[in-house]
Write a protein that holds these residues in place. Structure first.
Motif, PDB file in Angstrom:
ATOM      1  N   UNK A 149       0.796  -1.303  -0.018  1.00  0.00           N
ATOM      2  CA  UNK A 149      -0.164   0.108  -0.044  1.00  0.00           C
ATOM      3  C   UNK A 149       0.826   1.388  -0.101  1.00  0.00           C
ATOM      4  N   UNK A 153       0.996   3.709  -2.963  1.00  0.00           N
ATOM      5  CA  UNK A 153       0.534   5.160  -2.592  1.00  0.00           C
ATOM      6  C   UNK A 153       1.491   6.200  -2.512  1.00  0.00           C
ATOM      7  N   UNK A 154       2.809   5.885  -2.198  1.00  0.00           N
ATOM      8  CA  UNK A 154       3.741   6.993  -2.148  1.00  0.00           C
ATOM      9  C   UNK A 154       5.100   6.884  -2.736  1.00  0.00           C
TER      10      UNK A 154
ATOM     11  N   UNK B  71       2.793   4.405   7.771  1.00  0.00           N
ATOM     12  CA  UNK B  71       4.093   4.256   7.710  1.00  0.00           C
ATOM     13  C   UNK B  71       4.681   5.441   7.075  1.00  0.00           C
ATOM     14  N   UNK B  73       8.094   7.165   5.101  1.00  0.00           N
ATOM     15  CA  UNK B  73       9.336   6.906   4.377  1.00  0.00           C
ATOM     16  C   UNK B  73      10.414   8.109   5.006  1.00  0.00           C
ATOM     17  N   UNK B  74      11.687   7.511   4.742  1.00  0.00           N
ATOM     18  CA  UNK B  74      12.746   8.419   5.367  1.00  0.00           C
ATOM     19  C   UNK B  74      12.590   9.852   5.016  1.00  0.00           C
ATOM     20  N   UNK B  75      12.205  10.023   3.914  1.00  0.00           N
ATOM     21  CA  UNK B  75      12.038  11.637   3.504  1.00  0.00           C
ATOM     22  C   UNK B  75      10.751  12.175   4.019  1.00  0.00           C
ATOM     23  N   UNK B  77       7.584  11.273   3.361  1.00  0.00           N
ATOM     24  CA  UNK B  77       6.040  10.884   2.723  1.00  0.00           C
ATOM     25  C   UNK B  77       5.544   9.899   3.743  1.00  0.00           C
ATOM     26  N   UNK B  78       4.326  10.133   3.778  1.00  0.00           N
ATOM     27  CA  UNK B  78       3.607   9.330   4.769  1.00  0.00           C
ATOM     28  C   UNK B  78       2.398   8.558   3.949  1.00  0.00           C
ATOM     29  N   UNK B  79       2.190   7.479   4.448  1.00  0.00           N
ATOM     30  CA  UNK B  79       0.892   6.644   3.846  1.00  0.00           C
ATOM     31  C   UNK B  79       0.193   6.040   4.980  1.00  0.00           C
ATOM     32  N   UNK B  80      -1.095   6.639   5.143  1.00  0.00           N
ATOM     33  CA  UNK B  80      -2.011   5.881   5.794  1.00  0.00           C
ATOM     34  C   UNK B  80      -2.430   4.488   5.270  1.00  0.00           C
ATOM     35  N   UNK B  81      -2.348   3.310   6.169  1.00  0.00           N
ATOM     36  CA  UNK B  81      -2.695   2.038   5.256  1.00  0.00           C
ATOM     37  C   UNK B  81      -3.890   1.468   5.606  1.00  0.00           C
ATOM     38  N   UNK B 102       4.418  -0.817  11.712  1.00  0.00           N
ATOM     39  CA  UNK B 102       3.795   0.378  11.478  1.00  0.00           C
ATOM     40  C   UNK B 102       3.474   1.082  12.825  1.00  0.00           C
ATOM     41  N   UNK B 193      -5.396  12.531   1.954  1.00  0.00           N
ATOM     42  CA  UNK B 193      -4.592  12.379   0.702  1.00  0.00           C
ATOM     43  C   UNK B 193      -3.488  11.264   1.191  1.00  0.00           C
ATOM     44  N   UNK B 194      -3.138  11.268   2.267  1.00  0.00           N
ATOM     45  CA  UNK B 194      -2.298  10.174   2.690  1.00  0.00           C
ATOM     46  C   UNK B 194      -3.010   8.645   2.716  1.00  0.00           C
ATOM     47  N   UNK B 197      -2.969   8.026  -1.607  1.00  0.00           N
ATOM     48  CA  UNK B 197      -2.103   8.200  -2.301  1.00  0.00           C
ATOM     49  C   UNK B 197      -2.107   9.464  -3.146  1.00  0.00           C
ATOM     50  N   UNK B 198      -2.832  10.362  -2.632  1.00  0.00           N
ATOM     51  CA  UNK B 198      -2.797  11.725  -3.704  1.00  0.00           C
ATOM     52  C   UNK B 198      -2.269  12.766  -3.012  1.00  0.00           C
TER      53      UNK B 198
END
Lengths: 248, 248
Positions: A149, A153-154, B71, B73-75, B77-81, B102, B193-194, B197-198
DNA sequence: GCGTCGACTTAACATACTTGAAATCGCGTC
DNA sequence: GACGCGATTTCAAGTATGTTAAGTCGACGC
């Protein structure tokens, strides 16, 4: 029908896979081998071994070959939600639900063992280490699903494909299917597209980019990761989510 | 500390949620209520109740409030799963793994029960219907995760957001949090958005489009689905993957 | 040896979505 | 009541990715 020796070989990937999650007891291994021997099945490439909407009757353990879990939208769009590799098992506990919500299709010829619900419950009851390993595997599958995901997604296309390759590499390692950073790679670019949420054309473009950067060689159904560290770096890959005990 | 009556109310969403998966026995309900009463906790909005990398110590059952699994990412970016709603439980069996892959963050003030590993195992052993319902819920979470992969991978923005709204609607129904097609909706557009993935900007545009089409009203943290059938149609939504027994 | 077919490749063009930036609105704080 | 701040909204410009199409390559069948 088969000599015991052959059966032992067949079960190797499963044992290695589960051992990477929980140390299996001798008893657990014996039970597992027996169950596998009792339910041997084959499927051809392109065939679905389970389809969305099917009643969930039992559990399948993959001995050889690659498959994918996928879902299809009414208008034909397809998304591969996970790959199933040798040693993986399918739905160790989805049998708590009544109906499959996705399909599982063979990407190559496949050997697997089908275990009926009753036999499977006996298996779980028979050895604690085995039961825990199988639950564990289910949990890892969830973790993989979460990471997918995030991936779709990212991450941008380049990172996304790199990440998928890193994951497959990492998952193939414990079952002994990587040699010198190379492995059989029976996935078409269209599968890759459906797995990453991209178009085939863009997958192709992106693979060229990875090749151009000297990170991978992909030719004749064989993938070689030339520079794993850099590939993992561009993928922002960390193997933590696979929850796999590392050898050594 | 609290009168029994109040405790009963607190546990309502959980009981309704689990009952929609497996009919709970009276004994199961009693055990559950006791366990909940023993582990009451609160969290403020914005707070993480578990973080990536934390050892997995036990299980949490949400009594009120909204959370999300995510989760990063290092930089950055966030994704709500996934979203976690009242009545949901967190990681009914992830405790087989050692470390969280997570985080779980509160989107609103949250009331939840924390159940230590030992107490939880006793709970599972104490009533079969309860154990099955909890495993079941874990399986449904996996199914949701798969559907999210499809959603983000293969649906366009409009369908994607519509689908998320349909899913939340469907999940809030059995716990009694929908009234006349309306519900509290504490998710910001950035969260949306998170989750999809938008970008925030595009989420905003897309929400305008849904409003313009007369499908939803979203204002003052309240979502009203004006035309459920059409919304589901544009989302290509089918509730099958939620594996929820429908009332009646 | 020729035709077919699936997988891969490349090009030109279209567009859905992102980025960056700024205006507005509500809301709690001092 | 002025200020600050997060959430929402809108605009303009840029780009990553999709689409359509056509060409290549190898494998396989007749």
């Amino acid at each position: 029908m088969h000599p015991p020796m052959l059966e032992g070989n067949l079960a190797q990937p499963v044992i290695r896979r589960l051992n990477a999650l929980r140390q299996l007891s001798d008893r657990g291994i014996a039970l597992l081998q027996q169950a596998i021997q009792d339910g041997l099945q084959r499927a051809r490439a392109g065939e679905d071994i389970v389809s969305e909407g099917d009643p969930v009757d039992g559990v399948r353990i993959i001995l050889s070959g690659w498959l994918c879990r996928y879902k299809t939208l009414e208008d034909g769009r397809r998304q591969i939600v996970n790959f199933v590799l040798p040693g993986d098992s399918c739905d160790a506990c989805v049998y708590l639900l009544s109906v499959m919500d996705h399909s599982i299709g063979a990407l190559t010829p496949v050997t697997y063992a089908e275990i009926e619900r009753a036999a499977f419950e006996k298996l779980l009851a028979g050895d604690r280490s085995l039961a825990e390993a199988l639950w564990c595997e289910t949990m890892v599958n969830s973790a993989i699903q979460r990471e997918w995901t995030v991936n779709i997604g990212r991450r941008i296309a380049l990172e996304r494909i790199a990440h998928l390759l890193c994951e497959l590499h990492e998952r193939l390692l414990p079952v002994g299917m990587i040699e010198d950073g190379s492995c059989l790679f029976p996935i078409t670019q269209m599968d890759l597209a459906d797995a990453t949420g991209l178009s085939v054309v863009h997958v192709n473009r992106t693979l060229q980019e990875l090749r151009g950067a000297g990170l991978i060689v992909l030719r004749d159904r064989t993938l070689t990761i030339t520079d794993l560290k850099v590939l993992q770096g561009t993928a922002l890959f960390s193997a933590d989510y696979l929850h796999t005990k590392r050898r050594g």
